[in-house]
Design a protein around this motif. Structure first.
Motif, mmCIF file in Angstrom:
data_model
loop_
_atom_site.group_PDB
_atom_site.id
_atom_site.type_symbol
_atom_site.label_atom_id
_atom_site.label_comp_id
_atom_site.label_asym_id
_atom_site.label_seq_id
_atom_site.Cartn_x
_atom_site.Cartn_y
_atom_site.Cartn_z
ATOM 1 N N VAL A 84 0.864 -1.188 0.000
ATOM 2 C CA VAL A 84 0.000 0.000 0.000
ATOM 3 C C VAL A 84 0.903 1.241 0.000
ATOM 4 O O VAL A 84 2.096 1.140 0.254
ATOM 5 C CB VAL A 84 -0.937 0.021 1.233
ATOM 6 C CG1 VAL A 84 -1.885 -1.173 1.222
ATOM 7 C CG2 VAL A 84 -0.152 0.092 2.529
ATOM 8 N N PRO A 85 0.350 2.432 -0.273
ATOM 9 C CA PRO A 85 1.163 3.651 -0.150
ATOM 10 C C PRO A 85 1.613 3.819 1.310
ATOM 11 O O PRO A 85 0.796 3.679 2.216
ATOM 12 C CB PRO A 85 0.199 4.772 -0.531
ATOM 13 C CG PRO A 85 -0.950 4.109 -1.228
ATOM 14 C CD PRO A 85 -1.037 2.726 -0.703
ATOM 15 N N GLN A 86 2.878 4.087 1.502
ATOM 16 C CA GLN A 86 3.414 4.265 2.852
ATOM 17 C C GLN A 86 3.087 3.060 3.737
ATOM 18 O O GLN A 86 2.641 3.210 4.865
ATOM 19 C CB GLN A 86 2.939 5.590 3.466
ATOM 20 C CG GLN A 86 3.336 6.777 2.600
ATOM 21 C CD GLN A 86 3.060 8.127 3.242
ATOM 22 O OE1 GLN A 86 2.716 8.223 4.418
ATOM 23 N NE2 GLN A 86 3.244 9.195 2.477
ATOM 24 N N SER A 127 -5.232 -4.134 -3.252
ATOM 25 C CA SER A 127 -6.252 -3.591 -4.146
ATOM 26 C C SER A 127 -6.464 -2.091 -3.974
ATOM 27 O O SER A 127 -7.394 -1.518 -4.521
ATOM 28 C CB SER A 127 -7.564 -4.342 -3.961
ATOM 29 O OG SER A 127 -7.988 -4.261 -2.630
ATOM 30 N N VAL A 128 -5.554 -1.456 -3.234
ATOM 31 C CA VAL A 128 -5.653 -0.004 -3.093
ATOM 32 C C VAL A 128 -5.247 0.706 -4.390
ATOM 33 O O VAL A 128 -5.669 1.834 -4.646
ATOM 34 C CB VAL A 128 -4.791 0.459 -1.898
ATOM 35 C CG1 VAL A 128 -3.317 0.301 -2.175
ATOM 36 C CG2 VAL A 128 -5.109 1.889 -1.497
ATOM 37 N N HIS A 387 0.068 -2.439 6.765
ATOM 38 C CA HIS A 387 -0.326 -1.288 5.942
ATOM 39 C C HIS A 387 0.113 0.013 6.586
ATOM 40 O O HIS A 387 -0.572 1.030 6.488
ATOM 41 C CB HIS A 387 -1.843 -1.285 5.688
ATOM 42 C CG HIS A 387 -2.277 -2.361 4.727
ATOM 43 N ND1 HIS A 387 -3.549 -2.438 4.228
ATOM 44 C CD2 HIS A 387 -1.596 -3.389 4.162
ATOM 45 C CE1 HIS A 387 -3.635 -3.487 3.417
ATOM 46 N NE2 HIS A 387 -2.465 -4.075 3.356
ATOM 47 N N ASN A 388 1.234 -0.011 7.252
ATOM 48 C CA ASN A 388 1.796 1.215 7.820
ATOM 49 C C ASN A 388 3.304 1.038 7.956
ATOM 50 O O ASN A 388 3.810 -0.090 7.958
ATOM 51 C CB ASN A 388 1.142 1.534 9.168
ATOM 52 C CG ASN A 388 1.562 0.587 10.262
ATOM 53 O OD1 ASN A 388 2.701 0.647 10.732
ATOM 54 N ND2 ASN A 388 0.679 -0.308 10.653
#
Lengths: 415, 415
Positions: A84-86, A127-128, A387-388
């Protein structure tokens, strides 16, 4: 535990995580040159071990170590390398590093696996980026559809087909292909919640994967007004309207859990921060997304109905209009009870009481299971969720899980 | 009604509103070249009428028409020409156009005003750009402070002193200056709510101006997590936390109104839409602003205390941390009862029953009143509120108000 096992984990994780877009944490978009570079790290590692590397039309990577029974269905082990982003360093790469470390350990011990071991690196699991679930693994199993190839990446606006082609893939061949022959897929992956940390256990077996229902492009339209001039009764305030819906969904969520069902409700993004938003204006427009997850399709449908009821009530009360936009769905998926039982028994004979648990997040293993494969998952203990940028798996936990898997491989996976 | 009156209104409004940054509606930032160009339109119009134009060190513009009694305190009439981002065509310019039209009408009729009439154009009334209220009018009345000059414009990050200098002003002289001799200030302005539209009345007298308490840079910190992996009990979700606070404040707002007090609560901006926000992540950070307005300082203080109580409860329940940031305040301000009564009587003798009402929004008239001036306001009927591109004043309503004012000028404003 073999030295090859821990060294391979270190080398794969360090190599892959050196590749990221700038910014906090790790950003490797799906079907992006950065994801392709991460795949190249795996191809190089596979070459070092003498594995045969193959890429399918969707650019999933398969590195094969021959087993004793070459005709039996193979054991695919792996995960994904997009983030994911970031995001963090372990969601995806841990499973790929574990799979490669399993191959390296077997080679170092000179004990071939009972069946072919295929280190598997899927594409586009997160899927983001593209509003579609399990793109790479559905392509690998012949289940990607033409409409999936037409979805656009959130940041570039270009289609999946475009991005796939740009990285060297062949979307037309993906649609033509029947997919690989069903076999066994086992995915090691960090746990994305705190269960194993709280229980002080290094790894677990996953029995099923939650499905999801997402509205990614929901909007509310109300009436812009002066914050001092518009009386309360005259307002159609979209921020207050969203707050009403969220607090109502929070109550329903607690009630559904109290009935013993599984559900998670998340509003991950709220954008009332455009150039037209200001402290002195009653906000007249915003966008948001909502993500419902459960292991039970009926609960997802019930939560969806509850959401729509609450929205109708808030629309009537506040004079605003919601537009949820198109939903995207993933189906709750049980994993192979047989595979899980065999692994559980094998671990048990090693003196390990390995927990069985649900996966809250979606994973490629769900796509393989839905395609009729024998699919299983190992969860590795991990701090701070996923996701972080703060994902914090202890590599020793991954090594312990892979070592236990190597020791139980014949028992769990012999044909 | 004189032709000069309506033609001046048209020419000023058209000339000023031809000047805007690109985008929907009107954007003329405070102490921006666009605001200066709008002031130049007024200087040109004043020149055409033969008025004496003067600018103070803060670049407020004063265009003087000599009255019969030159030694009596002058009658200042006017408003501002800056706008919020993507605002409308009348919030500010209507009052300036009305003031200039009043001068034009008196000149056309060759009837000098009882005292000097000073068409007044203030600077920087919209505190959305600089976090300070009534900058131009406080400078004109000798009440701007050194710390005000150090605040930074929201879009450029440059200080008020910098921007003032860039437009040709002299911030040091502003601080040294004692301000103008207190006189009378009358501000025609569009109503920013629906009261006159609903009552079908063209204009009204304003008795008092609401004060405000704003937190422009509030933030919430929680815990980033995977939307599927983090169990409900483990979450510290900032979007749910904000929703809790907003729905609680909504209840308190209704209760305080039900007690007969005046209050407005607005959350004009919510930013949970950064690159780190995604549908699959439990949000761990957001920023927002909150704007409380009342005609009663005690009610503002009570709403502030209620807000802080609710925040403390939500922090304890959800494991998040709020940081409201620095507040900015404006004081509720009564306008001159004497001036309002005289205007009301003058209008009454014209057969007009003119409503007296509260101003929900802040206005320069409050700064003049706070500086000891005799201050009053006329509200002009306006559709669709203000601070948005759909402001829709009928120019005939403004002309009718100014015509009535011209006819009542001696009665209302003679020394």
């Amino acid at each position: 535990m073999t030295r090859a096992l821990t060294e391979t984990i270190d080398r794969v994780l360090d190599g892959v995580n050196a590749i990221s877009a700038p910014g906090p944490g790790v950003t490797r978009p799906s079907y992006d040159p950065l994801e392709s570079r991460a795949h190249a790290v795996i191809a190089e590692e596979a070459g070092r071990l003498g594995l045969t590397v193959e890429r399918d039309a969707a650019l999933n990577l398969f590195a094969r170590l021959p087993g004793r029974d070459r005709r039996a269905p193979a054991l695919y082990v792996g995960s994904h390398l997009d983030s994911v982003p970031q995001g963090g360093r372990y969601d995806g790469p841990a499973g790929v590093a574990g799979a490669m470390a399993l191959a390296a350990a077997l080679i170092e011990r000179d004990t071939p696996p009972p069946v072919d071991l295929v280190v598997t690196v899927t594409r586009a699991e997160e899927s983001v980026w593209f509003p579609a679930s399990y793109i790479g693994s559905r392509a690998a199993t012949g289940r990607l559809r033409a409409e999936d190839l037409a979805v656009c990446r959130a940041d570039t606006g270009r289609t999946l087909a475009d991005h796939m082609r740009a990285e060297g893939g062949d979307p037309d061949a993906v649609l033509r292909g029947p997919g690989r022959t069903p076999a066994t897929f086992l995915e090691p992956h960090i746990e994305q919640g705190p269960v194993l940390v709280e229980a002080d256990e290094p790894f677990a077996l996953v029995t099923a994967i939650r499905g999801g229902l997402r509205y990614r492009t929901a909007r509310i339209a109300g009436t812009w007004a002066h914050s001092g001039g518009a009386p309360r009764h005259s307002r159609a305030d979209v921020v207050f309207a969203l707050a009403d819906v969220i607090t109502a969904m929070d109550r329903h969520w607690a009630a559904i859990l109290a009935e013993g069902h599984d559900l998670a409700v998340t509003v991950g993004r709220v954008d009332a921060a455009g150039p037209e938003h200001a402290f002195a204006k009653v906000p007249g427009a915003l966008s948001f997304c909502i993500d419902l997850r459960s292991n039970d399709t009926a609960v997802l449908d019930r939560a969806d109905a509850v959401l729509r009821n609450e929205i109708a009530a808030v629309e009537a009360a506040r004079g605003v209009t919601f537009d949820l936009g198109a939903p995207s769905r993933s189906v709750p998926t049980p994993l192979s009870a047989d595979l899980t039982d065999r692994l559980h028994a094998a671990f048990g004979r090693q003196g390990r009481a390995v927990r069985r648990m649900l996966s809250g997040g979606g994973h490629d293993a769900a796509a393989f299971a839905q395609a009729g494969w024998t699919a299983g998952m190992l969860f590795i203990r991990n701090q701070n969720g996923s996701h972080n940028p703060d994902e914090a798996m202890d590599r020793a936990d991954l090594a312990e899980a892979i070592d236990a898997l190597a020791a139980g491989l014949v028992e769990a996976c012999a044909p």
